[in-house]
Design an enzyme around this catalytic site. Structure first.
Site, PDB file in Angstrom:
ATOM      1  N   HIS A   1       8.840 -29.255 -12.146  1.00  0.00           N
ATOM      2  CA  HIS A   1       9.713 -29.377 -10.977  1.00  0.00           C
ATOM      3  C   HIS A   1      10.793 -30.415 -11.298  1.00  0.00           C
ATOM      4  CE1 HIS A   1       5.489 -28.630  -9.149  1.00  0.00           C
ATOM      5  NE2 HIS A   1       6.043 -27.475  -9.471  1.00  0.00           N
TER       6      HIS A   1
ATOM      7  N   GLU B   1      -1.311 -22.608  -9.952  1.00  0.00           N
ATOM      8  CA  GLU B   1      -0.209 -21.805 -10.500  1.00  0.00           C
ATOM      9  C   GLU B   1      -0.459 -21.317 -11.928  1.00  0.00           C
ATOM     10  OE1 GLU B   1       3.847 -22.484  -8.673  1.00  0.00           O
ATOM     11  OE2 GLU B   1       3.309 -24.482  -9.368  1.00  0.00           O
TER      12      GLU B   1
ATOM     13  N   HIS C   1      11.907 -24.635  -6.009  1.00  0.00           N
ATOM     14  CA  HIS C   1      10.605 -24.975  -6.582  1.00  0.00           C
ATOM     15  C   HIS C   1      10.742 -25.717  -7.916  1.00  0.00           C
ATOM     16  CE1 HIS C   1       6.450 -23.217  -8.022  1.00  0.00           C
ATOM     17  NE2 HIS C   1       6.586 -24.497  -8.297  1.00  0.00           N
TER      18      HIS C   1
ATOM     19  N   HIS D   1       5.699 -25.405 -17.118  1.00  0.00           N
ATOM     20  CA  HIS D   1       6.195 -25.255 -15.745  1.00  0.00           C
ATOM     21  C   HIS D   1       6.398 -26.649 -15.156  1.00  0.00           C
ATOM     22  CE1 HIS D   1       6.804 -24.235 -11.641  1.00  0.00           C
ATOM     23  NE2 HIS D   1       5.720 -24.879 -11.258  1.00  0.00           N
TER      24      HIS D   1
HETATM   25 ZN    ZN Z   1       5.167 -25.491  -9.385  1.00  0.00          ZN
END
Ligand code: ZN
Length: 246
Positions: A109, A88, A177, A107
């Site tokens: 979760h 990603e 996500h 980033h």
């Molecule tokens: Zn991710």
């Protein structure tokens, strides 16, 4: 494959202190429960705005300075390496391209944020520590541009779509996500990622009690200016906790 044929000339070596700080940020985010075996943080290169630094594909809690790779705005490695970066990485490259003001990107979760994305609710600043949320988080719907996927931002097309959804905000929720948070430095983006999760928890709790009186946009801006000017105080604490544990 990203480990060969760099497309952009490699920049000079990044400042060693910046590389070390990025590695520490990985471990802080793990220690503070924002990332687990997954998730990542990057920083824009200090000598080339067209490059950024990101760990090799490794759990954030294990990242050291030796794991940090340099990538270009295509998401390709700036220099050949035996290691590969994260699937990603395009989250980072496309946000740096779209937002010259952004110097660091997280980033994750983190769990309390997930219910917001799947219900189309925004994170909004519930207290002074999350003034960076301003008028609220943005929302990215991957299905709009790509139909059924594995939900990952695995190419420039999806990265660009995510950056468009982020717009001018500091936080974009990714339905089903996670979320991505941006900031002007490693210290500030780590602070924001931690408090996006705290805000989500508090917002869920408050919503169960009744209608929420959020900070106004002006209150949020004033609060953010004050707390983020003192972010080094929190950074020193979080770094000390990580160092004491290692
Ligand atoms: Zn991710």
């Amino acid at each position: 494959m990203t480990s060969t044929s760099p497309k952009t000339p490699a920049p000079p070596k990044a400042d060693a202190a910046l590389v070390e700080k990025l590695a520490m940020a990985n471990r802080i985010l793990y220690n503070q429960g924002v990332v687990d075996g997954f998730g990542h943080i990057s920083v824009r290169h200090d000598k080339s705005p067209d490059h950024f630094l990101l760990s090799r594909n490794r759990a954030p809690g294990l990242v050291t300075a030796e794991d940090i790779l340099c990538l270009d705005m295509n998401g390709d490695l700036a220099e050949p390496s035996e290691h590969r970066s994260y699937l990603e990485r395009f989250i980072h490259s496309e946000i740096y391209k779209a937002r010259p003001d952004v110097m660091s990107v997280v980033h994750s979760h983190s769990q309390s944020v997930i219910p917001f994305g799947v219900t189309g609710q925004r994170l909004r600043p519930i207290f002074h520590m999350s003034g960076f949320l301003g008028s609220g988080s943005s929302l990215f719907e991957i299905r709009d541009g790509a139909g059924n996927t594995d939900m990952l931002i695995r190419d420039t097309y999806l990265g660009k779509a995510l950056a468009q959804s982020l717009g001018a905000s500091n936080c974009v929720l990714m339905r089903g996500h996670g979320s991505t948070t941006t900031g002007p430095s490693i210290e500030v983006v780590v602070y924001r990622a931690i408090y996006a999760e705290v805000n989500a928890k508090l917002q869920i709790q408050a919503a169960a009690l009744g209608p929420i009186n959020f900070l106004t946009e002006e209150e949020a801006a004033l609060a953010a200016a004050t707390t983020e000017a003192q972010v080094v105080r929190a950074w020193d604490l979080w770094r000390g906790i990580v160092q004491a544990a290692s």
